[in-house]
Design an enzyme around this catalytic site. Structure first.
Site, PDB file in Angstrom:
ATOM      1  N   TYR A  16       0.847  -1.206   0.000  1.00 49.84           N
ATOM      2  CA  TYR A  16       0.000   0.000   0.000  1.00 49.84           C
ATOM      3  C   TYR A  16       0.881   1.253   0.000  1.00 49.84           C
ATOM      4  O   TYR A  16       1.037   1.938   1.002  1.00 49.84           O
ATOM      5  CB  TYR A  16      -0.959  -0.033   1.198  1.00 49.84           C
ATOM      6  CG  TYR A  16      -2.038  -1.061   0.995  1.00 49.84           C
ATOM      7  CD1 TYR A  16      -3.179  -0.762   0.248  1.00 49.84           C
ATOM      8  CD2 TYR A  16      -1.902  -2.354   1.493  1.00 49.84           C
ATOM      9  CE1 TYR A  16      -4.159  -1.718   0.022  1.00 49.84           C
ATOM     10  CE2 TYR A  16      -2.879  -3.314   1.276  1.00 49.84           C
ATOM     11  CZ  TYR A  16      -4.001  -2.985   0.538  1.00 49.84           C
ATOM     12  OH  TYR A  16      -4.968  -3.934   0.304  1.00 49.84           O
ATOM     13  N   ARG A  48       1.508   6.652   7.220  1.00 47.24           N
ATOM     14  CA  ARG A  48       2.497   5.892   8.020  1.00 47.24           C
ATOM     15  C   ARG A  48       3.468   6.853   8.717  1.00 47.24           C
ATOM     16  O   ARG A  48       3.801   6.675   9.887  1.00 47.24           O
ATOM     17  CB  ARG A  48       3.283   4.921   7.131  1.00 47.24           C
ATOM     18  CG  ARG A  48       2.517   3.665   6.771  1.00 47.24           C
ATOM     19  CD  ARG A  48       3.421   2.614   6.136  1.00 47.24           C
ATOM     20  NE  ARG A  48       3.885   2.948   4.799  1.00 47.24           N
ATOM     21  CZ  ARG A  48       3.210   2.674   3.683  1.00 47.24           C
ATOM     22  NH1 ARG A  48       2.050   2.071   3.740  1.00 47.24           N
ATOM     23  NH2 ARG A  48       3.701   3.001   2.507  1.00 47.24           N
ATOM     24  N   ASP A  58      -5.768  -8.823  11.630  1.00 45.49           N
ATOM     25  CA  ASP A  58      -6.162  -9.068  10.239  1.00 45.49           C
ATOM     26  C   ASP A  58      -6.657 -10.508  10.150  1.00 45.49           C
ATOM     27  O   ASP A  58      -6.329 -11.345  10.992  1.00 45.49           O
ATOM     28  CB  ASP A  58      -4.964  -8.855   9.294  1.00 45.49           C
ATOM     29  CG  ASP A  58      -5.395  -8.573   7.867  1.00 45.49           C
ATOM     30  OD1 ASP A  58      -5.415  -7.401   7.462  1.00 45.49           O
ATOM     31  OD2 ASP A  58      -5.739  -9.534   7.141  1.00 45.49           O
ATOM     32  N   ASP A  86      -8.139   0.875   8.939  1.00 45.95           N
ATOM     33  CA  ASP A  86      -7.909   0.985   7.488  1.00 45.95           C
ATOM     34  C   ASP A  86      -8.570  -0.187   6.760  1.00 45.95           C
ATOM     35  O   ASP A  86      -7.895  -1.067   6.217  1.00 45.95           O
ATOM     36  CB  ASP A  86      -6.392   1.008   7.224  1.00 45.95           C
ATOM     37  CG  ASP A  86      -6.067   1.197   5.753  1.00 45.95           C
ATOM     38  OD1 ASP A  86      -6.909   1.727   5.007  1.00 45.95           O
ATOM     39  OD2 ASP A  86      -4.942   0.808   5.346  1.00 45.95           O
ATOM     40  N   CYS A 132     -10.851   3.883   1.439  1.00 40.06           N
ATOM     41  CA  CYS A 132     -10.307   3.886   0.079  1.00 40.06           C
ATOM     42  C   CYS A 132     -11.415   3.634  -0.944  1.00 40.06           C
ATOM     43  O   CYS A 132     -11.126   3.239  -2.068  1.00 40.06           O
ATOM     44  CB  CYS A 132      -9.192   2.855  -0.041  1.00 40.06           C
ATOM     45  SG  CYS A 132      -9.753   1.212   0.398  1.00 40.06           S
TER      46      CYS A 132
HETATM   47  N1  SAH Z   1      -3.578  -1.158   6.627  1.00 43.04           N
HETATM   48  C1  SAH Z   1      -2.992  -1.928   5.572  1.00 43.04           C
HETATM   49  C2  SAH Z   1      -3.910  -2.139   4.394  1.00 43.04           C
HETATM   50  C3  SAH Z   1      -5.228  -2.779   4.744  1.00 43.04           C
HETATM   51  S1  SAH Z   1      -5.963  -3.587   3.402  1.00 43.04           S
HETATM   52  C4  SAH Z   1      -1.688  -1.246   5.120  1.00 43.04           C
HETATM   53  O1  SAH Z   1      -1.547  -0.055   5.328  1.00 43.04           O
HETATM   54  O2  SAH Z   1      -0.848  -1.936   4.552  1.00 43.04           O
HETATM   55  C5  SAH Z   1      -7.283  -4.400   4.133  1.00 43.04           C
HETATM   56  C6  SAH Z   1      -6.927  -5.611   4.968  1.00 43.04           C
HETATM   57  O3  SAH Z   1      -8.107  -5.996   5.631  1.00 43.04           O
HETATM   58  C7  SAH Z   1      -6.471  -6.860   4.220  1.00 43.04           C
HETATM   59  O4  SAH Z   1      -5.241  -7.283   4.731  1.00 43.04           O
HETATM   60  C8  SAH Z   1      -7.530  -7.932   4.490  1.00 43.04           C
HETATM   61  O5  SAH Z   1      -6.969  -9.222   4.745  1.00 43.04           O
HETATM   62  C9  SAH Z   1      -8.141  -7.394   5.751  1.00 43.04           C
HETATM   63  N2  SAH Z   1      -9.563  -7.715   6.020  1.00 43.04           N
HETATM   64  C10 SAH Z   1     -10.620  -7.544   5.217  1.00 43.04           C
HETATM   65  N3  SAH Z   1     -11.771  -7.808   5.859  1.00 43.04           N
HETATM   66  C11 SAH Z   1     -11.412  -8.154   7.121  1.00 43.04           C
HETATM   67  C12 SAH Z   1     -12.145  -8.510   8.298  1.00 43.04           C
HETATM   68  N4  SAH Z   1     -13.475  -8.538   8.292  1.00 43.04           N
HETATM   69  N5  SAH Z   1     -11.460  -8.783   9.409  1.00 43.04           N
HETATM   70  C13 SAH Z   1     -10.114  -8.745   9.425  1.00 43.04           C
HETATM   71  N6  SAH Z   1      -9.375  -8.390   8.370  1.00 43.04           N
HETATM   72  C14 SAH Z   1     -10.014  -8.097   7.230  1.00 43.04           C
END
Ligand code: SAH
Length: 413
Positions: free
Chosen positions: A223, A230, A268, A316, A356
């Site tokens: 990302y 960050r 996650d 996020d 997003c």
């Molecule tokens: N914050 C991260 C990007 C997040 S992308 C960064 O900055 O790199 C969204 C993430 O949410 C993904 O890794 C996906 O596996 C996770 N995700 C999606 N739905 C979810 C849920 N219900 N519970 C836990 N994780 C989830």
């Protein structure tokens, strides 16, 4: 996984079927489309044009009176019959090489000097670089390309060698596994375009190492767009207890720990993402990372009646609104999540909350945050609005290109 989505002006155009025969190398706008072009419209449908589109090619675009407007690329299979490609010497139609090399060099030059020594950067960001249908991300010696227009796809032989040489790339990969390519009649695939296959590459972001898996990671591997957020988390984190929700591979957690956080909990649902987070902590010599494999909704429910509080929460989630129709439901989802996160803040705690979804405008997102904060026993201040970095420019007349919205909220006590 986040999508680079495709939306356009809300009102449906009046259908006026194209009339005259196709002219190779040229596309003529009707009167209405001419004025939209002048206002900066980037995308046009077949019924915006006076003749049907013949092939996937670079064209001179002329207005309803036949005057030159600039360049465009056509896509006969797609609803988006014509995409604007910016100005060019009047009346001239460059060859593919001249067009791509000029635009790519300009996009790269615009970023040089603004990105410092970052290994990870977006070099080309589609329409905002007058290169619709093309995204190029750099992870040190690896370039990852995402193509969503058939003319760009057919021109990879002109694009890849130029980029590889210009950036000294050892590896160029096409991450063209995005669903949107179906609309263009293109296959979804991941393939090596140049050099040696590299499953992993480490990038240095302001002294913090992130492991990127360009063949399999989200988006083009990482990302990149969250770099400014960050940096902010790192700045706010000293001594704090941090909760990183929807953490993916924990880029926010690692940034917080690098900034001196007391601890960071990355949550996650993906096991691989959390494995990478742990590898990242080890690689950077950072202590204090905990990972929780869970559905964030359940996880928050589990915390609701307990005493755990956090000084800094990052929220996020993936895009909830994949289309305009899903917007109402998505707004409710964001509001509930944000309210739960705000309730878990310790006194003077921070919430860094992101969306997003292309379909959610910045004012909509702020309104959602306002609703989430309503009725809480403490006040919330909006400290800062953050977006994607300077390497992800927003095309002003295409508001949905400002897809990443981040609000920095603080609990006032
Ligand atoms: N914050 C991260 C990007 C997040 S992308 C960064 O900055 O790199 C969204 C993430 O949410 C993904 O890794 C996906 O596996 C996770 N995700 C999606 N739905 C979810 C849920 N219900 N519970 C836990 N994780 C989830």
């Amino acid at each position: 996984m986040r999508n680079e989505q495709r939306t356009r002006r809300p009102q449906k155009p009046k259908p006026t079927p194209p009339t005259g025969p196709a002219t190779p190398g040229q596309a003529q706008l009707n009167e209405r489309a001419t004025s939209l072009w002048r206002r900066g419209q980037a995308w046009f449908y077949a019924d915006d044009l006076l003749a049907p589109v013949a092939a996937a090619e670079l064209v001179r675009v002329v207005d309803a009176e036949g005057r030159a407007c600039g360049l465009g690329m056509t896509s006969p299979q797609s609803k988006l019959a014509l995409r604007a490609c910016g100005a060019w010497a009047e009346g001239v139609l460059p060859c593919r090489e001249a067009f791509f090399h000029t635009r790519l060099a300009a996009a790269i030059d615009r970023r040089v000097g603004r990105l410092g020594t970052q290994d990870g950067a977006r070099l080309v960001h589609g329409e905002a670089d007058d290169l619709p249908g093309l995204v190029v991300d750099r992870y040190g010696p690896v370039l990852v390309i995402q193509v969503t227009a058939s003319f760009v796809e057919a021109s990879l032989d002109a694009i890849v060698p130029f980029l590889a040489e210009r950036m000294g790339a050892e590896t160029v990969i096409a991450r063209t596994d995005v669903a949107i390519r179906k609309l263009e009649g293109l296959p979804q695939e991941v393939r090596l375009l140049h050099g040696a296959r590299k499953e992993q590459v480490e990038i240095d972001e302001d002294g913090l190492l992130h492991l990127v898996e360009p063949f399999t990671g989200h988006k083009t591997g990482f990302y990149l767009d969250q770099r400014p957020a960050r940096a902010l988390v790192r700045e706010l984190a000293k001594g704090r207890v941090v909760l990183d929700l929807f953490s993916y591979q924990g880029a926010f957690s690692l940034s917080a720990l690098k900034g001196g956080a007391a601890s960071a909990t990355a949550v996650d649902q993906s096991e691989r993402a959390l494995e990478l987070a742990q590898i990242g902590a080890q690689r950077n010599g950072l202590l204090g990372l905990a990972v929780e494999r869970a559905n964030v909704f359940d996880y928050l429910r589990g915390l609701r009646d307990g005493d755990r509080r956090f000084d800094l929460i990052v929220l996020d989630p993936p895009a909830f609104a994949k289309s305009r129709r899903e917007l109402d439901g998505a707004l409710r989802g964001y509001r509930d999540l944000n309210r739960q996160a705000l309730r878990l803040l310790a006194p003077h705690g921070w919430l860094v909350t992101c969306s997003c979804s292309h379909h959610m405008t910045p004012p909509m997102f702020e309104d959602m945050a306002r609703q989430a904060a309503a009725g809480l026993p403490f006040k919330i201040a909006l400290h800062q609005r953050v977006g994607a970095g300077a390497d992800h420019p927003v095309w002003l007349s295409m508001p949905e290109s400002e897809y990443l919205k981040t609000l920095v909220l603080r609990r006032i006590d």
